[in-house]
Design a protein around this motif. Structure first.
Motif, PDB file in Angstrom:
ATOM      1  N   THR A  38      -9.276   6.394  13.556  1.00  0.00           N
ATOM      2  CA  THR A  38      -7.997   5.862  14.049  1.00  0.00           C
ATOM      3  C   THR A  38      -7.010   6.255  12.949  1.00  0.00           C
ATOM      4  O   THR A  38      -7.247   5.648  11.690  1.00  0.00           O
ATOM      5  CB  THR A  38      -8.015   4.588  14.430  1.00  0.00           C
ATOM      6  N   ILE A  79      -3.031   7.694  16.567  1.00  0.00           N
ATOM      7  CA  ILE A  79      -3.818   8.678  16.874  1.00  0.00           C
ATOM      8  C   ILE A  79      -5.249   8.502  16.696  1.00  0.00           C
ATOM      9  O   ILE A  79      -5.575   8.004  15.686  1.00  0.00           O
ATOM     10  CB  ILE A  79      -3.240  10.219  16.427  1.00  0.00           C
ATOM     11  N   LEU A  80      -5.979   9.464  17.334  1.00  0.00           N
ATOM     12  CA  LEU A  80      -7.439   9.438  17.235  1.00  0.00           C
ATOM     13  C   LEU A  80      -7.516  10.804  16.854  1.00  0.00           C
ATOM     14  O   LEU A  80      -7.532  11.821  17.545  1.00  0.00           O
ATOM     15  CB  LEU A  80      -7.983   9.085  18.660  1.00  0.00           C
ATOM     16  N   TRP A 108     -11.123  13.279  15.465  1.00  0.00           N
ATOM     17  CA  TRP A 108     -12.521  13.355  15.221  1.00  0.00           C
ATOM     18  C   TRP A 108     -12.945  14.177  14.353  1.00  0.00           C
ATOM     19  O   TRP A 108     -12.290  15.499  13.994  1.00  0.00           O
ATOM     20  CB  TRP A 108     -12.940  14.005  16.799  1.00  0.00           C
ATOM     21  N   ARG A 121     -14.972  13.412  24.624  1.00  0.00           N
ATOM     22  CA  ARG A 121     -14.013  13.682  25.365  1.00  0.00           C
ATOM     23  C   ARG A 121     -13.563  12.336  26.196  1.00  0.00           C
ATOM     24  O   ARG A 121     -12.662  12.412  27.016  1.00  0.00           O
ATOM     25  CB  ARG A 121     -14.236  14.628  26.598  1.00  0.00           C
ATOM     26  N   GLU A 122     -14.410  11.363  26.210  1.00  0.00           N
ATOM     27  CA  GLU A 122     -14.169  10.179  26.962  1.00  0.00           C
ATOM     28  C   GLU A 122     -12.805   9.348  26.312  1.00  0.00           C
ATOM     29  O   GLU A 122     -12.540   8.486  26.549  1.00  0.00           O
ATOM     30  CB  GLU A 122     -15.358   9.280  26.905  1.00  0.00           C
ATOM     31  N   HIS A 123     -12.836   9.822  25.041  1.00  0.00           N
ATOM     32  CA  HIS A 123     -11.599   9.020  24.296  1.00  0.00           C
ATOM     33  C   HIS A 123     -10.321  10.036  24.053  1.00  0.00           C
ATOM     34  O   HIS A 123     -10.463  11.312  24.039  1.00  0.00           O
ATOM     35  CB  HIS A 123     -12.066   8.732  22.862  1.00  0.00           C
ATOM     36  N   PRO A 124      -9.210   9.592  24.081  1.00  0.00           N
ATOM     37  CA  PRO A 124      -7.933  10.482  23.958  1.00  0.00           C
ATOM     38  C   PRO A 124      -7.829  10.990  22.604  1.00  0.00           C
ATOM     39  O   PRO A 124      -6.752  10.839  21.823  1.00  0.00           O
ATOM     40  CB  PRO A 124      -6.957   9.501  24.355  1.00  0.00           C
ATOM     41  N   VAL A 125      -8.553  11.906  22.353  1.00  0.00           N
ATOM     42  CA  VAL A 125      -8.519  12.482  20.811  1.00  0.00           C
ATOM     43  C   VAL A 125      -7.455  13.607  20.840  1.00  0.00           C
ATOM     44  O   VAL A 125      -7.437  14.679  21.642  1.00  0.00           O
ATOM     45  CB  VAL A 125      -9.908  13.198  20.365  1.00  0.00           C
ATOM     46  N   SER A 126      -6.781  13.528  19.764  1.00  0.00           N
ATOM     47  CA  SER A 126      -5.548  14.546  19.748  1.00  0.00           C
ATOM     48  C   SER A 126      -5.630  15.485  18.716  1.00  0.00           C
ATOM     49  O   SER A 126      -5.078  16.643  18.734  1.00  0.00           O
ATOM     50  CB  SER A 126      -4.189  13.991  19.463  1.00  0.00           C
ATOM     51  N   ASN A 184      -4.556  20.548  15.907  1.00  0.00           N
ATOM     52  CA  ASN A 184      -4.006  19.934  17.278  1.00  0.00           C
ATOM     53  C   ASN A 184      -4.698  20.597  18.356  1.00  0.00           C
ATOM     54  O   ASN A 184      -4.557  21.548  18.716  1.00  0.00           O
ATOM     55  CB  ASN A 184      -2.521  20.323  17.046  1.00  0.00           C
ATOM     56  N   GLU A 205      -3.956  20.218  21.309  1.00  0.00           N
ATOM     57  CA  GLU A 205      -3.002  20.588  22.477  1.00  0.00           C
ATOM     58  C   GLU A 205      -2.501  21.846  22.132  1.00  0.00           C
ATOM     59  O   GLU A 205      -2.385  22.644  23.091  1.00  0.00           O
ATOM     60  CB  GLU A 205      -1.754  19.566  22.492  1.00  0.00           C
TER      61      GLU A 205
END
Length: 215
Positions: free
Chosen positions: A80, A90-91, A93, A127-132, A186, A188
């Motif tokens: 985090t 933001i998260l 990984w 993927r179960e977490h909102p990783v950006s 990123n 996205e």
């Protein structure tokens, strides 16, 4: 699981090791049985099973039960990062066993690693977490691409002599000394954040860019 009532609790690593060893023993018997049949149509499966067993055996030997499997505390962790001058976070990984920057710049915002909120390890994108974003190890080509982009921008702004920049553009060792081996992608956009930071700086504030965004 530990079936002995007076035994010490079994760690997750020990349970994994025992389960893998049990599986290997069963598969070894299967491989021997298949080979004994001497049927051509089984040959490929035999080869595949033997290769799988060898890979899993090697992986199992590296499982330690002392909790110190990695070289860095943040290896494969879900990290985090808190906004320094705001309330956002933001998260990220970490897909690698390597050191990561404590402070990062994304766009116009600066973030700081909130160490107590670190989770994991995760050996695949959680993927179960909102990783950006994801920390990755860049290839040599990616390192030099990012480094050359920085050098070109520095020359454009008059921050470095063009001839000096020319001599440094293809110097992988210098680029790595500025930590360009570490890349923050990123999810996205699929782009590295240092590329996005330089691009945004060029548009919004062309005279004062962040040349080394994750230093």
């Amino acid at each position: 699981m530990n079936d002995k009532p007076n035994a010490e609790p079994t760690s997750a690593a020990e349970e994994l090791r025992q389960a893998m060893q049990d599986m290997l023993e069963q598969d070894n018997h299967l491989v021997k049985g298949l080979a004994a049949q001497s049927k051509k149509q089984l040959a490929r499966e035999v080869v595949h099973l033997r290769a799988m067993i060898k890979v899993v055996q090697n992986a199992t030997r590296n499982v330690r039960i002392d909790g110190h499997r990695f070289g860095h505390a943040e290896a494969f962790m879900l990290m985090t990062y808190k906004e320094v001058d705001g309330e956002g976070s933001i998260l990220v990984w970490n897909s690698r066993d390597g050191v990561t920057p404590f402070v990062i710049n994304i766009g116009s915002k600066k973030y700081q690693h909130d160490i107590p909120r670190q989770q994991g390890p995760f050996f695949d994108l959680p993927r179960e977490h909102p990783v950006s974003h994801v920390w990755v190890t860049r290839t040599d080509a990616q390192v030099l691409e990012a480094w050359r982009r920085t050098m070109d921008r520095a020359v454009e702004l008059g921050k470095i002599d063009p001839e000096k920049a020319k001599g440094m553009r293809d110097n992988l060792e210098v680029a790595e000394s500025w930590h360009y081996r570490i890349g923050l992608r990123n999810l996205e956009t699929g782009r590295f954040t240092d590329e996005e930071v330089l691009e945004a700086a060029h548009v919004t504030n062309p005279n004062q860019p962040e040349l080394f965004p994750n230093d």
